[in-house]
Design a protein around this motif. Structure first.
Motif, PDB file in Angstrom:
ATOM      1  N   LYS A 136      14.489  28.531   6.600  1.00  0.00           N
ATOM      2  CA  LYS A 136      14.812  27.549   7.454  1.00  0.00           C
ATOM      3  C   LYS A 136      16.207  26.882   7.189  1.00  0.00           C
ATOM      4  O   LYS A 136      16.898  26.727   7.937  1.00  0.00           O
ATOM      5  CB  LYS A 136      13.952  26.611   7.219  1.00  0.00           C
ATOM      6  CG  LYS A 136      13.910  25.508   8.430  1.00  0.00           C
ATOM      7  CD  LYS A 136      12.884  24.418   8.461  1.00  0.00           C
ATOM      8  CE  LYS A 136      13.018  23.438   9.406  1.00  0.00           C
ATOM      9  NZ  LYS A 136      12.193  22.168   9.473  1.00  0.00           N
ATOM     10  N   ALA A 192      -0.600  34.832   1.679  1.00  0.00           N
ATOM     11  CA  ALA A 192       0.583  34.955   2.594  1.00  0.00           C
ATOM     12  C   ALA A 192       0.813  33.294   2.738  1.00  0.00           C
ATOM     13  O   ALA A 192       0.054  32.926   3.478  1.00  0.00           O
ATOM     14  CB  ALA A 192       0.668  35.745   3.641  1.00  0.00           C
ATOM     15  N   ASN A 193       2.192  33.166   2.462  1.00  0.00           N
ATOM     16  CA  ASN A 193       2.515  31.740   2.661  1.00  0.00           C
ATOM     17  C   ASN A 193       3.410  31.459   3.847  1.00  0.00           C
ATOM     18  O   ASN A 193       4.609  31.898   3.685  1.00  0.00           O
ATOM     19  CB  ASN A 193       3.151  30.932   1.202  1.00  0.00           C
ATOM     20  CG  ASN A 193       2.164  30.895   0.135  1.00  0.00           C
ATOM     21  OD1 ASN A 193       1.351  30.215   0.237  1.00  0.00           O
ATOM     22  ND2 ASN A 193       2.430  31.800  -0.614  1.00  0.00           N
ATOM     23  N   TYR A 194       3.357  30.930   4.653  1.00  0.00           N
ATOM     24  CA  TYR A 194       4.218  30.685   5.980  1.00  0.00           C
ATOM     25  C   TYR A 194       4.484  29.262   6.025  1.00  0.00           C
ATOM     26  O   TYR A 194       3.582  28.409   5.953  1.00  0.00           O
ATOM     27  CB  TYR A 194       3.518  31.060   7.272  1.00  0.00           C
ATOM     28  CG  TYR A 194       3.247  32.509   7.081  1.00  0.00           C
ATOM     29  CD1 TYR A 194       3.734  33.409   7.444  1.00  0.00           C
ATOM     30  CD2 TYR A 194       1.622  32.753   6.987  1.00  0.00           C
ATOM     31  CE1 TYR A 194       3.553  34.950   7.178  1.00  0.00           C
ATOM     32  CE2 TYR A 194       1.235  34.111   6.954  1.00  0.00           C
ATOM     33  CZ  TYR A 194       2.112  35.091   7.073  1.00  0.00           C
ATOM     34  OH  TYR A 194       1.695  36.444   7.321  1.00  0.00           O
ATOM     35  N   GLY A 195       5.934  29.043   5.982  1.00  0.00           N
ATOM     36  CA  GLY A 195       6.403  27.726   6.451  1.00  0.00           C
ATOM     37  C   GLY A 195       7.667  27.563   5.601  1.00  0.00           C
ATOM     38  O   GLY A 195       8.591  28.450   5.330  1.00  0.00           O
ATOM     39  N   TYR A 196       8.122  26.157   5.021  1.00  0.00           N
ATOM     40  CA  TYR A 196       9.266  25.949   4.402  1.00  0.00           C
ATOM     41  C   TYR A 196       9.383  24.768   3.709  1.00  0.00           C
ATOM     42  O   TYR A 196       8.296  24.077   3.452  1.00  0.00           O
ATOM     43  CB  TYR A 196      10.315  25.727   5.802  1.00  0.00           C
ATOM     44  CG  TYR A 196       9.787  24.606   6.702  1.00  0.00           C
ATOM     45  CD1 TYR A 196      10.226  23.390   6.504  1.00  0.00           C
ATOM     46  CD2 TYR A 196       8.801  25.166   7.688  1.00  0.00           C
ATOM     47  CE1 TYR A 196       9.822  22.206   7.276  1.00  0.00           C
ATOM     48  CE2 TYR A 196       8.293  23.990   8.472  1.00  0.00           C
ATOM     49  CZ  TYR A 196       8.957  22.556   8.562  1.00  0.00           C
ATOM     50  OH  TYR A 196       8.507  21.652   9.293  1.00  0.00           O
ATOM     51  N   LYS A 222       5.828  33.733  14.012  1.00  0.00           N
ATOM     52  CA  LYS A 222       7.097  33.567  13.501  1.00  0.00           C
ATOM     53  C   LYS A 222       7.895  32.402  14.154  1.00  0.00           C
ATOM     54  O   LYS A 222       8.332  31.653  13.405  1.00  0.00           O
ATOM     55  CB  LYS A 222       7.798  34.793  13.864  1.00  0.00           C
ATOM     56  CG  LYS A 222       9.337  34.948  13.307  1.00  0.00           C
ATOM     57  CD  LYS A 222       9.425  35.080  11.729  1.00  0.00           C
ATOM     58  CE  LYS A 222      10.685  35.127  11.182  1.00  0.00           C
ATOM     59  NZ  LYS A 222      10.610  34.871   9.727  1.00  0.00           N
ATOM     60  N   TYR A 273       3.413  24.477   3.979  1.00  0.00           N
ATOM     61  CA  TYR A 273       3.173  25.860   3.920  1.00  0.00           C
ATOM     62  C   TYR A 273       1.798  25.830   4.632  1.00  0.00           C
ATOM     63  O   TYR A 273       0.901  25.268   3.960  1.00  0.00           O
ATOM     64  CB  TYR A 273       3.171  26.421   2.553  1.00  0.00           C
ATOM     65  CG  TYR A 273       4.644  26.557   2.062  1.00  0.00           C
ATOM     66  CD1 TYR A 273       5.555  27.788   2.637  1.00  0.00           C
ATOM     67  CD2 TYR A 273       5.312  25.727   1.197  1.00  0.00           C
ATOM     68  CE1 TYR A 273       6.848  27.814   2.012  1.00  0.00           C
ATOM     69  CE2 TYR A 273       6.724  25.806   0.973  1.00  0.00           C
ATOM     70  CZ  TYR A 273       7.311  26.989   1.274  1.00  0.00           C
ATOM     71  OH  TYR A 273       8.646  27.051   1.012  1.00  0.00           O
ATOM     72  N   ARG A 307       8.774  27.428  11.338  1.00  0.00           N
ATOM     73  CA  ARG A 307       9.768  26.382  10.881  1.00  0.00           C
ATOM     74  C   ARG A 307       9.867  25.106  11.496  1.00  0.00           C
ATOM     75  O   ARG A 307      10.473  24.247  11.543  1.00  0.00           O
ATOM     76  CB  ARG A 307      11.246  26.983  11.303  1.00  0.00           C
ATOM     77  CG  ARG A 307      11.572  28.309  10.737  1.00  0.00           C
ATOM     78  CD  ARG A 307      12.855  28.784  11.358  1.00  0.00           C
ATOM     79  NE  ARG A 307      13.232  29.939  10.982  1.00  0.00           N
ATOM     80  CZ  ARG A 307      14.232  30.776  11.231  1.00  0.00           C
ATOM     81  NH1 ARG A 307      14.992  30.284  12.115  1.00  0.00           N
ATOM     82  NH2 ARG A 307      14.704  31.743  10.622  1.00  0.00           N
ATOM     83  N   PHE A 355       2.959  35.910  -1.662  1.00  0.00           N
ATOM     84  CA  PHE A 355       4.507  35.772  -1.175  1.00  0.00           C
ATOM     85  C   PHE A 355       4.811  34.418  -0.379  1.00  0.00           C
ATOM     86  O   PHE A 355       3.815  33.846   0.111  1.00  0.00           O
ATOM     87  CB  PHE A 355       5.020  37.080  -0.378  1.00  0.00           C
ATOM     88  CG  PHE A 355       4.531  36.890   0.977  1.00  0.00           C
ATOM     89  CD1 PHE A 355       3.516  37.716   1.451  1.00  0.00           C
ATOM     90  CD2 PHE A 355       5.523  36.100   2.007  1.00  0.00           C
ATOM     91  CE1 PHE A 355       3.231  37.723   2.710  1.00  0.00           C
ATOM     92  CE2 PHE A 355       4.863  36.097   3.217  1.00  0.00           C
ATOM     93  CZ  PHE A 355       3.757  36.907   3.707  1.00  0.00           C
ATOM     94  N   LEU A 356       5.957  33.988  -0.454  1.00  0.00           N
ATOM     95  CA  LEU A 356       6.507  32.850   0.062  1.00  0.00           C
ATOM     96  C   LEU A 356       7.988  33.031   0.502  1.00  0.00           C
ATOM     97  O   LEU A 356       8.725  33.823  -0.203  1.00  0.00           O
ATOM     98  CB  LEU A 356       6.442  31.640  -0.978  1.00  0.00           C
ATOM     99  CG  LEU A 356       6.749  30.434  -0.333  1.00  0.00           C
ATOM    100  CD1 LEU A 356       6.074  29.163  -1.559  1.00  0.00           C
ATOM    101  CD2 LEU A 356       8.061  30.465  -0.556  1.00  0.00           C
ATOM    102  N   MET A 357       8.244  32.698   1.794  1.00  0.00           N
ATOM    103  CA  MET A 357       9.494  32.895   2.223  1.00  0.00           C
ATOM    104  C   MET A 357      10.217  31.717   2.760  1.00  0.00           C
ATOM    105  O   MET A 357       9.416  30.836   3.529  1.00  0.00           O
ATOM    106  CB  MET A 357       9.609  34.025   3.321  1.00  0.00           C
ATOM    107  CG  MET A 357      11.119  34.374   3.802  1.00  0.00           C
ATOM    108  SD  MET A 357      10.828  35.972   4.687  1.00  0.00           S
ATOM    109  CE  MET A 357      11.263  35.399   6.453  1.00  0.00           C
ATOM    110  N   ASN A 358      11.539  31.398   2.494  1.00  0.00           N
ATOM    111  CA  ASN A 358      12.119  30.352   2.998  1.00  0.00           C
ATOM    112  C   ASN A 358      13.346  30.552   3.951  1.00  0.00           C
ATOM    113  O   ASN A 358      14.294  30.977   3.097  1.00  0.00           O
ATOM    114  CB  ASN A 358      12.501  29.209   2.001  1.00  0.00           C
ATOM    115  CG  ASN A 358      13.100  27.874   2.634  1.00  0.00           C
ATOM    116  OD1 ASN A 358      13.000  27.838   3.812  1.00  0.00           O
ATOM    117  ND2 ASN A 358      12.907  26.812   1.623  1.00  0.00           N
ATOM    118  N   TYR A 401       5.674  19.399  12.272  1.00  0.00           N
ATOM    119  CA  TYR A 401       5.532  18.782  13.588  1.00  0.00           C
ATOM    120  C   TYR A 401       4.305  19.226  14.209  1.00  0.00           C
ATOM    121  O   TYR A 401       3.654  18.538  14.926  1.00  0.00           O
ATOM    122  CB  TYR A 401       6.842  18.900  14.491  1.00  0.00           C
ATOM    123  CG  TYR A 401       8.221  18.503  13.798  1.00  0.00           C
ATOM    124  CD1 TYR A 401       8.442  17.194  13.540  1.00  0.00           C
ATOM    125  CD2 TYR A 401       8.855  19.498  13.193  1.00  0.00           C
ATOM    126  CE1 TYR A 401       9.350  16.981  12.811  1.00  0.00           C
ATOM    127  CE2 TYR A 401       9.997  19.146  12.400  1.00  0.00           C
ATOM    128  CZ  TYR A 401      10.288  17.792  12.177  1.00  0.00           C
ATOM    129  OH  TYR A 401      11.509  17.537  11.634  1.00  0.00           O
TER     130      TYR A 401
END
Lengths: 301, 94
Positions: free
Chosen positions: A161, B3-7, B57, B15, B61, A156-159, B65
Motif C-alpha cells: 500500500k 494467507a494474509n491480505y491487507g495492509y 486484489k 489484515y 488496500r 505470508f503477508l504482503m504490504n 473502509y
C-alpha cells in the motif's frame, strides 16, 4: 557562442544517485549445451526485472536490470541480456515461468506463478533448507514469508500500500542526500550515536522529516542512519505479525544494504543466513526452479 | 498456508487471514463468496494447484473502509464472513 558561455548556460548534468548496479553473470565452468533441461524464470518487478537460467536444476546465469515502462519489453530485454552473452536462443529454453508484478505480461512464459511462492523457492535454494522466515524487500512492496524445508509457503503477508520499507523509499533518500545508493548502508554506521528513526509509515513523511533533520543540524550520515532504522522497524513489525523463526533470509535489493540488514538483525536478535548469490534474483530463480520441477513431472508422465 | 491480505498504515493494521488448508475441501460450500456484502472473496487456483479463497486484489488496500459496515458499529454482532466460514478459515486482525 564561445565555450565558456556554452558551459555556463548548459543544463547541469543530472546525476542519478538512486541508480543501482545492473548486472549479468553466468557460470563459466559449465556449458549450457550439456544440459538436458533448461528452464528460465522471469521476474518483472515494479522497479527491477531479472531473467534467471537454470540448467538441470542448477543456477547457470542471470541478468538483472531496471524495469522499463512496459512489462513485455522488460521481460524480453532481461532475457536477451543473458542470452546474448552465452549465445542462447529462446528455442533452446524448455520452459519459462513468469513471476512478479508483471508476470502475466511475459509474452513467452508457459506459466505465471506469484512472487511469494517464487521467493520462497528461490530462498530455499540460495540459503538451503534451513530457511524458514523470508523477508523480501522489493522495489515497491514488502513481503514476509514463512516456508517449510522444501521452500513451500506456509504463511505470508504482503504490504504494497505504501513505499515505506521498500527499495523505492531508499532511492528517494539517496536522491535527497545526493549520495549513491550503494554508499548509504556503510555511511549509516559512520555516526557517533544512533539517532531516532524517522517516520516509518510513509516515505513522503520520512522525506519531510529528513529535510527537517538536516536543517536542525544533523549530518547526512545521521539522517541516513535514521532512515535505515525506520525501514528496519517497519519491516520488523511486518515480520512479527507472522512470527520469526531461525533460518532468516532476506531477498530483494535492500538485502544489499548493510545499514538496513544489520539494524533488522539487531531488532530481531537473529542473524540472516548468508549467501553468495545476488539477493535480487531470488524470485526469478524460484520461478526457474518451479519450471524445472514442472518439466520433470511432465517427463515422468 | 495462512494467507494474509491487507495492509498497515498510519491508522492501524488491517489484515484478513485465510487458512487455505481449510479451504481445499470447504465444509461450508464456499459460503464466504455470498456472505460478504462487498463480494470481496473469490476462489482461485493457488501456486500449488489448490482451489482456495482469497481477497480480491482490488479490495486489499481498502479493508478498513470496506469492512467497516460489518463491524459492530455497522449493526452486526458478528462478521458475516467469519460466521459463514464454519471451518474457521477466515479471521480479521482488527
Amino acid at each position: 557562442m564561445n565555450a565558456e558561455v556554452a558551459a555556463a548556460t548548459a543544463a547541469p548534468e543530472k546525476k542519478e544517485f538512486w541508480r543501482w548496479q545492473e548486472n549479468t553473470w553466468f557460470d563459466e565452468t559449465k556449458n549450457w549445451k550439456d544440459a538436458k533441461i533448461i528452464t528460465c524464470g522471469i521476474d518483472v518487478g515494479s522497479v527491477s526485472s531479472q531473467a534467471v537460467l537454470v540448467c538441470d536444476g542448477e543456477l547457470y546465469g542471470y541478468n538483472s536490470m531496471r524495469t522499463g515502462n512496459n512489462s513485455p519489453d522488460s521481460a524480453k530485454n532481461a532475457l536477451q541480456g543473458i542470452m546474448d552473452k552465452i549465445g542462447m536462443k529462446l528455442e533452446d529454453i524448455n520452459y519459462v515461468v513468469g513471476t512478479g508484478y508483471g508476470r502475466v505480461n511475459v509474452p513467452f512464459a508457459h506459466k505465471a506463478i506469484t512472487e511469494i511462492a517464487c521467493h520462497a523457492r528461490g530462498a530455499n535454494y540460495m540459503g538451503g533448507n534451513q530457511v524458514r522466515t523470508i523477508l523480501d524487500m522489493g522495489g515497491q512492496d514488502c513481503k514476509a514469508i514463512h516456508c517449510d524445508e522444501k521452500g513451500k509457503v506456509t504463511n505470508f503477508l504482503m504490504n504494497d500500500k505504501c513505499a515505506a520499507g521498500t527499495g523505492r523509499g531508499m532511492e528517494v533518500i539517496s536522491d535527497l542526500m545526493q549520495i549513491p545508493i550503494a554508499e548509504l548502508g556503510p555511511r549509516s554506521f559512520d555516526v557517533e550515536t544512533e539517532p531516532e528513526a524517522v517516520s516509518s509509515i510513509c516515505v513522503v513523511f520520512a522525506k519531510s522529516e529528513a529535510l527537517g533533520l538536516l536543517k536542525a543540524g544533523y549530518t547526512k550520515n545521521m539522517v541516513i542512519a535514521a532512515y535505515c532504522q525506520a525501514m528496519a522497524e517497519r519491516v520488523v513489525s511486518l515480520l512479527e505479525r507472522i512470527g520469526v523463526e531461525e533460518g532468516f533470509f532476506i531477498t530483494g535489493g535492500i538485502a544489499k544494504n548493510p545499514g538496513v540488514v544489520k539494524r533488522i538483525e539487531r531488532l530481531l536478535g537473529i542473524k540472516q543466513v548468508e549467501t553468495k548469490i545476488d539477493s535480487q534474483i531470488a524470485g526469478a530463480l524460484g520461478a526457474a526452479l518451479f519450471g524445472y520441477t514442472l518439466m520433470q513431472k511432465q517427463a515422468a508422465k | 498456508m495462512i494467507a494474509n491480505y491487507g495492509y498497515k498504515d498510519g491508522s492501524g493494521e488491517y489484515y484478513i487471514s485465510i487458512d487455505t488448508d481449510k479451504c481445499i475441501d470447504c465444509a461450508a460450500d464456499r459460503a464466504c463468496l455470498t456472505a460478504c456484502p462487498k463480494h470481496m472473496f473469490e476462489i482461485i487456483t493457488d501456486d500449488y494447484d489448490d482451489e482456495v479463497a482469497w481477497v480480491k486484489k482490488e479490495c486489499t488496500r481498502a479493508l478498513a473502509y470496506d469492512c467497516a459496515g460489518c463491524k459492530p458499529a455497522g449493526g452486526y454482532t458478528s462478521l458475516p464472513c467469519t460466521t459463514a466460514c464454519t471451518p474457521g478459515a477466515i479471521k480479521h486482525s482488527w
